[in-house]
Structures are given as structure tokens and as C-alpha cells.
Design an enzyme around this catalytic site. Structure first.
Site, PDB file in Angstrom:
ATOM      1  N   ASP A  46       0.797  -1.233   0.000  1.00 29.06           N
ATOM      2  CA  ASP A  46       0.000   0.000   0.000  1.00 29.06           C
ATOM      3  C   ASP A  46       0.830   1.283   0.000  1.00 29.06           C
ATOM      4  O   ASP A  46       0.351   2.341  -0.383  1.00 29.06           O
ATOM      5  CB  ASP A  46      -0.946   0.015   1.212  1.00 29.06           C
ATOM      6  CG  ASP A  46      -0.211  -0.223   2.535  1.00 29.06           C
ATOM      7  OD1 ASP A  46       1.033  -0.310   2.522  1.00 29.06           O
ATOM      8  OD2 ASP A  46      -0.883  -0.333   3.582  1.00 29.06           O
ATOM      9  N   HIS A  47       2.086   1.197   0.413  1.00 27.44           N
ATOM     10  CA  HIS A  47       2.900   2.416   0.512  1.00 27.44           C
ATOM     11  C   HIS A  47       3.594   2.772  -0.799  1.00 27.44           C
ATOM     12  O   HIS A  47       3.457   3.873  -1.315  1.00 27.44           O
ATOM     13  CB  HIS A  47       3.975   2.251   1.593  1.00 27.44           C
ATOM     14  CG  HIS A  47       3.484   2.437   2.991  1.00 27.44           C
ATOM     15  ND1 HIS A  47       2.530   1.643   3.558  1.00 27.44           N
ATOM     16  CD2 HIS A  47       3.839   3.331   3.948  1.00 27.44           C
ATOM     17  CE1 HIS A  47       2.304   2.041   4.803  1.00 27.44           C
ATOM     18  NE2 HIS A  47       3.093   3.066   5.061  1.00 27.44           N
ATOM     19  N   ASP A 101       4.031  -1.207  11.278  1.00 36.92           N
ATOM     20  CA  ASP A 101       3.537   0.123  10.937  1.00 36.92           C
ATOM     21  C   ASP A 101       2.944   0.714  12.202  1.00 36.92           C
ATOM     22  O   ASP A 101       2.192   0.038  12.916  1.00 36.92           O
ATOM     23  CB  ASP A 101       2.472   0.042   9.843  1.00 36.92           C
ATOM     24  CG  ASP A 101       2.167   1.428   9.317  1.00 36.92           C
ATOM     25  OD1 ASP A 101       2.728   1.802   8.276  1.00 36.92           O
ATOM     26  OD2 ASP A 101       1.400   2.154   9.982  1.00 36.92           O
ATOM     27  N   ARG A 361      -0.520  12.790  10.217  1.00 38.98           N
ATOM     28  CA  ARG A 361       0.772  13.401  10.537  1.00 38.98           C
ATOM     29  C   ARG A 361       1.016  14.618   9.651  1.00 38.98           C
ATOM     30  O   ARG A 361       0.808  14.541   8.444  1.00 38.98           O
ATOM     31  CB  ARG A 361       1.912  12.396  10.304  1.00 38.98           C
ATOM     32  CG  ARG A 361       1.870  11.291  11.311  1.00 38.98           C
ATOM     33  CD  ARG A 361       3.026  10.329  11.186  1.00 38.98           C
ATOM     34  NE  ARG A 361       2.944   9.446  12.337  1.00 38.98           N
ATOM     35  CZ  ARG A 361       3.313   8.166  12.335  1.00 38.98           C
ATOM     36  NH1 ARG A 361       3.838   7.631  11.249  1.00 38.98           N
ATOM     37  NH2 ARG A 361       3.191   7.456  13.415  1.00 38.98           N
ATOM     38  N   SER A 517       6.725   7.153  13.086  1.00 37.52           N
ATOM     39  CA  SER A 517       6.668   5.875  12.372  1.00 37.52           C
ATOM     40  C   SER A 517       7.413   4.752  13.079  1.00 37.52           C
ATOM     41  O   SER A 517       8.276   4.975  13.917  1.00 37.52           O
ATOM     42  CB  SER A 517       7.251   6.102  10.988  1.00 37.52           C
ATOM     43  OG  SER A 517       7.967   4.990  10.553  1.00 37.52           O
ATOM     44  N   ARG A 519       9.303   2.693  11.388  1.00 33.24           N
ATOM     45  CA  ARG A 519      10.352   2.256  10.460  1.00 33.24           C
ATOM     46  C   ARG A 519      11.664   1.931  11.179  1.00 33.24           C
ATOM     47  O   ARG A 519      12.260   2.791  11.809  1.00 33.24           O
ATOM     48  CB  ARG A 519      10.554   3.300   9.357  1.00 33.24           C
ATOM     49  CG  ARG A 519      10.967   4.672   9.835  1.00 33.24           C
ATOM     50  CD  ARG A 519      10.879   5.705   8.717  1.00 33.24           C
ATOM     51  NE  ARG A 519       9.480   6.035   8.420  1.00 33.24           N
ATOM     52  CZ  ARG A 519       9.070   7.201   7.953  1.00 33.24           C
ATOM     53  NH1 ARG A 519       9.928   8.161   7.698  1.00 33.24           N
ATOM     54  NH2 ARG A 519       7.777   7.419   7.726  1.00 33.24           N
TER      55      ARG A 519
END
Ligand code: MIC
Ligand code: SF4
Length: 625
Positions: A46-47, A101, A361, A517, A519
Site C-alpha cells: 500500500d505504501h 507500521d 501526521r 513511524s 520504520r
């Protein structure tokens, strides 16, 4: 279960998205476990759907083949945003979920206990290992009353952010309760739990009640329903009361989700862009309201309006009932179901542009335009402002029509590919494109560390500062050497070069270092650049775990004023670091440039200490095998 102490949770479900997934599956493969051991694991794309070169498509193929081989469901690009689909098709009240995520707590809207985590933690959970967190404190948010016309779930969570701030939720679970809960649908609850991530909370959760049952039934999943609510005599560390009927349309002003004011207070500022979508606000009802507001109108001359539905289910239903035609006729730029502009994948505003977004965000630079002014709003405020051309209060529209959740959603899971049966799985070949590079290895902890303060930053540094995303960088999420060129570029364009030249160093930060995030790249890239430790006033939860997993030591100032006793470029030393990581809660940091000795805290569990000493979680897992 003592608040602050480390606990291990058994994980029932996992999810990944593509920007963190590639790394998570490389890590899973490195563990050598043939098939996931969870009840359900899903890999979403999706990203990285803007395919301007081979890189993203290569990653998609890698994830698709890895999923098929190792027992995961695969949600194809075009099917929608992981959190929206997970809510619709997979989430189960009372189950645990971790996802690579930070907005994984969206599933808390269904009564799941769901956490955002680094890729390596997700890989461990897929392999059947426990997920470790510090036992959070419990906050109860009591909701009473009912939202007025054109005031929505987004305004509820913006109000919570106004009250608690982006660090107010650190180390806490936010549990919603009270009579007002019954007036909120599951997608509305999910908007609220989604943005609990912006509070820094470990997670957020709603009870599972008749509203939950109705949602699951409409998704053809009534069998997944179980009622769940807090015990009547449950005790909380903190209680917040919100009367829903007192709320009004709100807006989070640049550049922080907690910079919240009412739309009336901000006034009719001129806008350039409106973006509707993201895992926060792209459900069926959200977009039906948008279509209602846009119907028969035209987007103002000065505004570009983009709309990305959250899932194929939502998109399809809007197409089938004609709402999509109203959206198109008004002049909206309709995008595929994906994260899109939320992660800077297209639709960057013009220089200095003012953008209203229904996202979660508005960190500086995240939109892809460094000097853009991004405001976070509800879909109602976004759509009404798009036709007015200025920030506007949708309450001016008068009475709100009843737009209800359908009794039956359109169900078509044809974009979800199931895993191969175990006997076939052996023969599946995992396809690896040239973009996939090995991840950096950490070394076991040395007796002492001598390094320069290579960077000093302020409060609330986000992982978007440490490792920016956006369309130019995201395709390289599996290529740490390339990513390293952009590390901390938002704060200091010379950082990466300096770190390379000096062989790394120590980073000094303020409060809530690493918010945002999940990440793990925000730890793996600094590791690659030779960062040995981060000394900060305080840390955000997921980033702390990612630092430890990467073998970078998170240390906090015993006295916050000592933050001022270090300047960028000072020579620092941690002479007893190994000994103290082994058995002390503090260690001494010497500033050799000034001669000052500073006490720093080591807030680590026994397990985390062992991970740091081994040089990260992968090394630790190998050693403990
Ligand atoms: C985000 O919203 O920042 C992301 C992109 O979804 C991240 C994950 C990532 O960096 O890939 C998140 O929230 O964890
Ligand atoms: Fe995607 Fe944005 Fe949600 Fe992150 S916050 S998962 S980028 S939609």
C-alpha cells in the site's frame, strides 16, 4: 504486570506493509523458519505504489513470493491500505496483533490489542516468539453525549491530542469507555485509535459491543464477534472526560498533530490543496459524507483536491452507488486506494503551499515540500473547505443527513492471495530483484565507546527527520547504503557525509526522540553510519525497541539540564559502558572537550541488555539458539 517492567505477549496475528515489509521478510528468512506460526499473517502492498522505476515492483514481487512460500496472505497493490483492510476483513476482537507500521492500533477500534512494531519484532512474532513491551499504564477516556452535526471522530482524537500532546501517551494504553462509545461506529472508533499513535501511546482500544457485532456482521464475519468490556471496578492511572456534544470541528496546525485549534479560531485561511484519504479517514461513511458535500459543486479555482479511498471495498461501493460520480463531477483528482500523499508519494504541495489533509501526521517535510503548511482536519472540514477555497466550518451546511454504515458491505476478497499449502510451498522460488541489499550487521558491544557528538537535535524529533520517506527515497527501503545518504537530511544536510567521514559517533536528542513511524530504517541506517549510542531526555516507544534491536544504545540524561553540557562536535566517551550495561542502571558519559562528567541512565531490561551486548536482536537470536 507492573507498569514500566518488561512483559512478553503472545501474538495471534501480524501484518506488514511494503515499505517495512521487505526488511521484515529478509529478517524472517534469516531466522530459517519455514512457515509462520501465528494464527494469521498478512502482507499488504500500500505504501510504495508509485512505480517510477523497477524498485517498488521488485519489492512487491519479493513480498508476494515470500508470502506464498511462508504461509502468509498477500494483499495485492490496489486492494487498499493495510489498516483499513485489516479492520474490514481480518481483525478479531480480543486477539493480539502486531504490525510493522505505527498505525497498527487502528484495529483497537474493533477491540483488538494491536501494536506498531519494528520489522524485526514482527519477524520474531511470525516465528512464534513473544513480543516484548514495557507494561503500560492505563488511561481511561470517558466519552459522554453525542457528536453534533458535522463534528466527527477526527475531532474527538484531535481533542485528545490537544489535551495530552504528542508525548502524553508514551508508556500508556488509552482505553475508551462510557455511554458515548455506543454512538460511534467501528470505523469512527478506528479513526480515534489510529491517531493514538500520534499521542505516542502503546496502543488504544475500544470495547467490543453490539456496534462491533453489527460491523462484523455487515462484513460477513459475525462469527468473529466476542463481547469485551472493562471490568466495572477497573482501576486507571489517569482519567480524561470528554463530552462529545461539546466538541466542534478542529484542526491540527503545522507542524505537529498536537498543535490543535478549532476551525473557528484559525479562521478562513486561504488554501492551495486538500487531500482526503489515509488509514485515518478513508472509510465508506467518510467518503459518502465527502461525496454528499461535493455533489453538484465545483472544487474552488485555487484548490487541488485529491481523494484516495481506503480500500477496494470502499472504492467499489462508491462506484456502485453513484457517489464516485459526484466526486468526479466536482473535479476531485481520484487516486488509487493506497497511502499516496500521506507518505509523500505524489501530490506534494506547491512551495509554501497550504494543504488541508485528513491524514494523521503533518510533520515538516513529510508532504514532500519542505516549506508546505499542512493542517490535519476531518473529511467534512476538508470537503467543505475544498469547495469554499478557504478553511471553512462545515457546521455552516446546516443539518447533517443520516449516512449510515451499510447493513451489508460488498465483499470480494479477490485481491487477497492465500498462502500455498505446505507441500507446495517448498517448491516456490522467492524472487529477489537487484534492489534488495543485505542489511547491516552490528558488532558485539565493545568495553568502551569513544566518539564525537556527531549531531545534536531538539525535542520531538520524528523518524521522518531521522529517515525521511517520500517518493524519491521510499523505493530504496531494502537498500540501506543508498538510504543512508538521506539520514537526518531534514535537520542537517551534511549529516550523512560527516558521519561517514568520522566513522559514526553519538547523537544527542531532547524529549520524545524518535516519535512517529515504526520504520526500523531509522535505526538500521544510523547503525550503518556508525552511530553507537543516542543520548536523549526521553525516547518514543517503538524507536527505542528498534534502536535496541539494531544494537544502538539508548541512554537518557539523569539530569535533563546536562543536555546543555554537550555541543555538537564535542568528543565524548563512555569508558565503562560494557560493564555498566551488564549490571548498572547508570553510566558515566565524559565530555572530553569540556571535562564534564555526566550521569546517564540505562533503562533496559535484562533481555534488552543481552541484546545490546550481543550487537542487536539478530546476533542475540543466533547466539541464544
Ligand atoms: C508512516 O505513516 O510514517 C508510515 C510510512 O506508515 C510508517 C511506516 C514506514 O515508515 O514505513 C509508520 O507509521 O510506521
Ligand atoms: Fe499509510 Fe499514511 Fe497510514 Fe502510514 S499513516 S499507514 S503512510 S496511510
Amino acid at each position: 504486570m507492573i507498569p514500566g517492567s518488561e512483559i512478553g505477549l503472545k501474538i495471534d496475528q501480524t501484518l506488514t506493509q511494503d515499505a517495512t515489509g521487505t526488511m521484515a521478510y529478509l529478517e524472517f528468512e534469516a531466522m530459517g523458519i519455514p512457515r509462520v506460526k501465528t494464527e494469521l499473517s498478512v502482507a499488504y502492498i500500500d505504501h510504495n505504489t508509485l512505480q517510477t522505476g523497477f524498485e517498488n515492483a521488485d519489492d512487491h514481487k519479493y513480498i508476494q513470493t515470500v508470502a506464498k512460500k511462508h504461509g502468509l496472505y498477500f494483499s495485492r497493490p490496489g486492494n487498499g491500505i493495510c489498516h483499513q483492510i485489516h479492520l474490514e476483513r481480518f481483525g478479531v476482537p480480543g486477539k493480539t496483533l502486531i504490525g510493522s507500521d505505527s498505525h497498527t492500533p487502528t484495529a483497537g477500534g474493533l477491540g483488538m490489542l494491536a501494536f506498531g512494531a519494528g520489522g524485526l519484532d514482527v519477524a520474531v512474532a511470525m516465528g512464534g516468539g513473544a513480543y516484548y513491551i514495557n507494561m503500560p499504564k492505563m488511561v481511561r477516556v470517558n466519552l459522554t453525549g453525542k457528536l453534533r452535526d458535522w463534528v466527527s471522530a477526527k475531532d474527538v482524537i484531535l481533542e485528545v491530542l490537544r489535551i495530552m500532546s504528542v508525548k502524553g501517551g508514551v508508556g500508556k494504553i488509552i482505553e475508551y469507555g462510557g455511554e458515548g462509545v455506543k454512538t460511534l461506529s467501528v470505523p469512527e472508533r478506528a479513526t480515534i485509535t489510529n491517531m493514538g499513535a500520534e499521542l505516542g501511546a502503546s496502543t488504544s482500544i475500544f470495547p467490543s459491543d453490539e456496534v462491533t457485532r453489527a460491523f462484523l456482521k455487515a462484513q460477513g464475519r459475525e462469527k468473529d464477534y466476542v463481547p469485551l468490556e472493562a471490568d466495572e471496578n477497573a482501576e486507571y492511572d489517569e482519567i480524561i472526560n470528554i463530552d462529545l456534544s461539546s466538541l466542534e470541528p478542529m484542526v491540527a496546525c503545522p507542524h505537529s498533530p498536537d498543535n490543535v485549534k478549532s476551525v473557528e479560531e484559525v479562521g478562513n485561511i486561504l488554501i492551495d490543496q486538500v487531500c482526503i484519504g489515509s488509514c485515518t479517514n478513508s472509510s465508506y461513511v467518510d467518503l459518502m459524507k465527502v461525496a454528499y458535500i461535493l455533489k453538484g459543486k465545483t472544487v474552488a479555482d485555487n484548490v487541488s483536491l485529491s481523494i484516495a479511498p481506503g480500500s477496494k471495498q470502499v472504492f467499489n461501493m462508491l462506484a456502485a452507488n453513484g457517489a464516485l460520480a459526484d466526486i468526479i463531477a466536482a473535479g476531485a483528482r481520484v487516486l488509487e486506494c493506497a497511502c499516496g500523499p500521506c507518505i509523500g508519494m505524489g501530490q506534494s504541495p506547491k512551495s509554501g503551499g497550504v494543504s488541508l489533509r485528513t491524514f494523521n501526521r503533518n510533520f515538516e517535510g513529510r508532504s514532500g515540500t519542505k516549506d508546505a503548511q499542512v493542517y490535519l482536519v476531518s473529511p467534512e472540514v476538508a470537503a467543505y473547505s475544498a469547495i469554499k477555497g478557504v478553511l471553512s466550518n462545515p457546521r455552516e451546511l446546516g443539518e447533517e443527513p443520516e449516512i449510515q454504515l451499510p447493513e451489508q458491505f460488498q465483499i470480494n476478497d479477490n485481491m487477497i492471495i492465500p498462502p500455498a499449502p505446505p507441500e507446495e510451498a517448498k517448491n516456490i522460488e522467492v524472487v529477489r530483484g537487484p534492489n534488495i541489499k543485505p542489511f547491516p550487521n552490528a558488532n558485539p558491544l565493545a568495553e568502551r565507546i569513544d566518539a564525537e557528538c556527531i549531531l545534536k537535535v531538539g525535542d520531538n524529533i520524528t523518524t521522518d527527520h531521522i529517515m525521511p520517506a517520500g517518493s524519491k527515497i521510499l523505493p530504496y527501503r531494502s537498500n540501506i547504503p543508498y538510504l543512508s545518504k538521506f539520514c537526518f537530511a531534514v535537520c542537517d544536510e551534511q549529516f550523512a557525509e560527516r558521519a561517514k567521514e568520522k566513522g559514526g559517533g553519538i547523537v544527542v536528542g531532547g524529549v520524545n526522540y524518535g516519535q512517529g513511524s515504526s520504520r526500523e530504517h531509522a535505526a538500521l541506517v544510523p547503525l550503518y553510519l556508525g552511530i553507537k549510542a543516542v543520548v536523549a531526555k526521553s525516547f518514543a516507544r517503538i524507536h527505542t525497541a528498534n534502536l535496541i534491536n539494531a544494537g544502538i544504545i539508548p541512554l537518557t540524561f539523569a539530569d535533563e539540564h546536562d543536555y546543555d553540557a554537550i555541543a555538537q562536535g564535542d568528543q565524548l566517551s563512555l569508558p565503562d559502558i560494557k560493564k555498566d550495561i551488564e549490571n548498572s542502571d547508570t553510566t558515566v558519559l565524559e565530555n572530553k572537550t569540556t571535562g564534564k562528567k555526566i550521569t546517564v541512565n540505562i533503562n533496559l531490561s535484562k533481555r534488552q541488555r543481552e541484546i545490546i551486548i550481543a550487537g542487536g536482536l539478530l546476533n542475540y537470536t543466533r547466539v541464544s539458539k
